[in-house]
Design an enzyme around this catalytic site. Structure first.
Site, PDB file in Angstrom:
ATOM      1  N   SER A 104      -9.382   1.557   3.732  1.00  0.00           N
ATOM      2  CA  SER A 104      -8.607   2.410   2.844  1.00  0.00           C
ATOM      3  C   SER A 104      -7.652   1.614   1.955  1.00  0.00           C
ATOM      4  O   SER A 104      -7.094   2.144   1.011  1.00  0.00           O
ATOM      5  CB  SER A 104      -7.804   3.417   3.679  1.00  0.00           C
ATOM      6  OG  SER A 104      -6.787   2.771   4.433  1.00  0.00           O
ATOM      7  N   SER A 145      -9.778  -1.347   7.599  1.00  0.00           N
ATOM      8  CA  SER A 145      -9.165  -1.046   6.300  1.00  0.00           C
ATOM      9  C   SER A 145      -8.310  -2.161   5.716  1.00  0.00           C
ATOM     10  O   SER A 145      -7.779  -2.010   4.621  1.00  0.00           O
ATOM     11  CB  SER A 145      -8.358   0.254   6.389  1.00  0.00           C
ATOM     12  OG  SER A 145      -9.241   1.348   6.470  1.00  0.00           O
ATOM     13  N   LYS A 150       0.842  -1.200   0.000  1.00  0.00           N
ATOM     14  CA  LYS A 150       0.000   0.000   0.000  1.00  0.00           C
ATOM     15  C   LYS A 150       0.877   1.249   0.000  1.00  0.00           C
ATOM     16  O   LYS A 150       1.935   1.281   0.654  1.00  0.00           O
ATOM     17  CB  LYS A 150      -0.895  -0.046   1.235  1.00  0.00           C
ATOM     18  CG  LYS A 150      -1.941   1.042   1.346  1.00  0.00           C
ATOM     19  CD  LYS A 150      -2.792   0.767   2.586  1.00  0.00           C
ATOM     20  CE  LYS A 150      -3.816   1.836   2.856  1.00  0.00           C
ATOM     21  NZ  LYS A 150      -4.608   1.531   4.074  1.00  0.00           N
TER      22      LYS A 150
END
Length: 509
Positions: A164, A188, A83
């Site tokens: 997210s 997330s 990420k």
């Protein structure tokens, strides 16, 4: 001949590498080809912000190691996407999805990335995410960032991939890497994993280092693996776990660390008492039908199910306490992180970021505001008595008076419920409009392990099954997830449909 990597597990890829039928370089190139075909072209998933320029050279180095007989383990030569709030060596910035950090080229590996490299993994690139890990506004659209655009769900391209770690979810589902890394503060990892038909594992907070990861909350943040099987997630977690002197929360990590892929058995659930969070199943009849099928699989696997009807009693103020903690820690932790960035990053505080967003509103504030940033900036700090009280209260309610109490009162080892409702239609104008069950809050606040495993589909959209355990029961939760996965065999690959199929029935094995 083209290398076929779609839906290949890490053990399958490792066996191919060991047999010499492919090289790590060929494996990396094959995944790069998929990124080009599915992320940049075709359905244009927007799940990958950047491919690491040195990935091919790194793959060649791992191939050379293998020829010398130096194989570091099951991840040797395996491509992983991380990420884009996690730092990695090289010229690619760590942006958290914001153009304010386009110059954030730290050229340093976060300790979790260093651990992946030490295990032989190839850092293939950076995944898109909800900007600032979805903490800028409560009117946001999950999966959108000013750097990467809007992530699309590979099961239905008009649907959301949840935040997210949305890019990690979509990329993992589309086989753009063997596995991906997400981060979670509250949901997330587990929400994008379940919404994209993946296994997602949120570890006990402190099992994985948070150093050099753009933060929200030091009391709840953690990184975790997202993969197409429990075994793959366990192999990645084994590499990730470990203590970090710069992260005091990880002090126990080395003592707790194990081979999380060891001891996985389809028989693990036999005789195990499991608490069914009946009051957390939502109102969607089709989700409830999928969940009912999952309960049948637990019974078939030998588990004893215990109904829990009132898991929310006494926890009414948990959300309020958590919100106070997140707002205070966001300001303190983000300020500390920004102060550590290179001089080329001119925005050194949350206040600076707020000003940057206002000055670049056409780009940064095009779709939603920064109300949560403004609220966080108004907070007094970590020595504020209201914050200290809220932190203690939230931990107590989620842990001792939440998960711990439920498991003790009902004499169960795990708690289960649907991870999510079907993915909602992405709407940049109005923001997220998803509703339905979620099991993330209690384990997120308490810092306890939480796994989501695919359990079925509604209108062709994945629905995950959450399994929650107590502090440091990470291996047990993974074993339970594996046994359920073997009983259900529920996951199917994405079909990149333009929209959901309303007539599709829940998939049954």
């Amino acid at each position: 001949m083209a290398v076929q990597v779609e839906e290949k597990s890490i053990p399958e890829l490792a066996a191919m590498l060991a047999a010499g039928t492919i090289s790590s370089e060929e494996l990396v190139r094959a995944h790069m080809d998929r990124i080009e075909a599915l992320d940049r072209k075709g359905p244009k998933l927007n799940s990958v912000i950047a491919v690491m320029p040195g990935a091919i050279e790194e793959a060649r180095a791992r191939d050379a190691d293998r020829k010398r007989g130096d194989v570091r383990g099951p991840l040797h030569g395996i491509p992983i996407l991380i990420k884009d709030n996690i730092e990695a060596k090289g010229p690619v910035p760590t942006t958290a999805g914001s153009t304010a950090l386009l110059n954030n080229v730290t050229d340093r590996d976060a300790p979790l990335v260093a651990r992946l490299r030490a295990a032989g993994a190839i850092i293939l690139g950076k995944t898109n995410l909800s900007q600032w890990a979805n903490i800028r506004s409560d009117n946001a659209t999950s999966g959108w960032s000013s750097v990467g655009g809007l992530v699309k769900n590979p099961y239905a391209l008009d649907r959301n991939s949840c935040g997210s770690s949305s890019g990690s979810g979509a990329a993992g589902a589309a086989s753009l890497a063997a596995a991906t890394i997400g981060t979670e503060t509250d949901g997330s990892v587990t929400c994008p994993a379940s919404t994209n038909g993946l296994v997602g594992f949120k570890p006990t907070v402190g099992l994985v280092s948070r150093t050099h990861v753009v933060p929200i909350s030091h009391s709840q943040d953690t990184a975790g693996p997202m993969a197409r099987s429990v075994t793959d997630a366990a192999l990645v977690l084994t590499a990730l776990a470990g203590s970090d002197p710069a992260d005091p929360a990880t002090a126990e990590a080395d003592a707790r660390k194990t081979d999380y892929a060891a001891g996985l058995s389809a028989d693990y659930l036999k005789g195990v008492r499991i608490g069914v969070l009946r009051d957390r199943t939502g109102n969607n009849a089709r989700v409830q039908a999928v969940f009912a099928g999952a309960l049948d699989w637990f019974i078939a696997a030998g588990a004893e199910l215990v109904e829990i009807e009132e898991s929310r009693t006494g926890l009414e103020s948990l959300g309020e306490a958590e919100f106070k903690v997140l707002m205070v820690e966001l300001k303190a932790d983000l300020n500390a992180y920004l102060a550590s960035t290179p001089a080329a990053v001119k925005h050194r505080t949350l206040k600076d970021i707020i000003a940057f967003n206002a000055a670049n509103a056409a780009t940064e504030l095009a779709w939603f505001d920064q109300g949560l940033f403004d609220l966080a900036e108004s907070q007094k700090g970590l020595d504020d008595p209201e914050y200290i009280e809220a932190l203690a209260k939230s931990k107590r309610l989620a842990g001792a008076e939440g998960i711990d109490k439920l498991m003790k009162t009902h004499d169960v080892r795990f708690l289960i419920g649907p991870s999510n409702a079907p993915a909602w239609v992405s709407d940049l104008v109005n923001g997220d409009n998803g509703s339905g069950p979620s099991q993330s809050q209690m384990p997120a606040i308490a810092g306890y392990p939480h796994i989501t495993v695919p359990m079925g589909y509604v209108a062709g959209l994945p629905i995950g099954l959450s399994i929650i355990g107590g502090a440091w029961q990470d291996h047990d939760v993974i074993k339970a997830g594996y046994a359920f996965e073997q009983a259900s065999q529920a996951r199917v690959a994405p079909g990149y449909a333009s929209t959901a199929d309303a007539a599709a029935e829940p998939i049954q094995r």
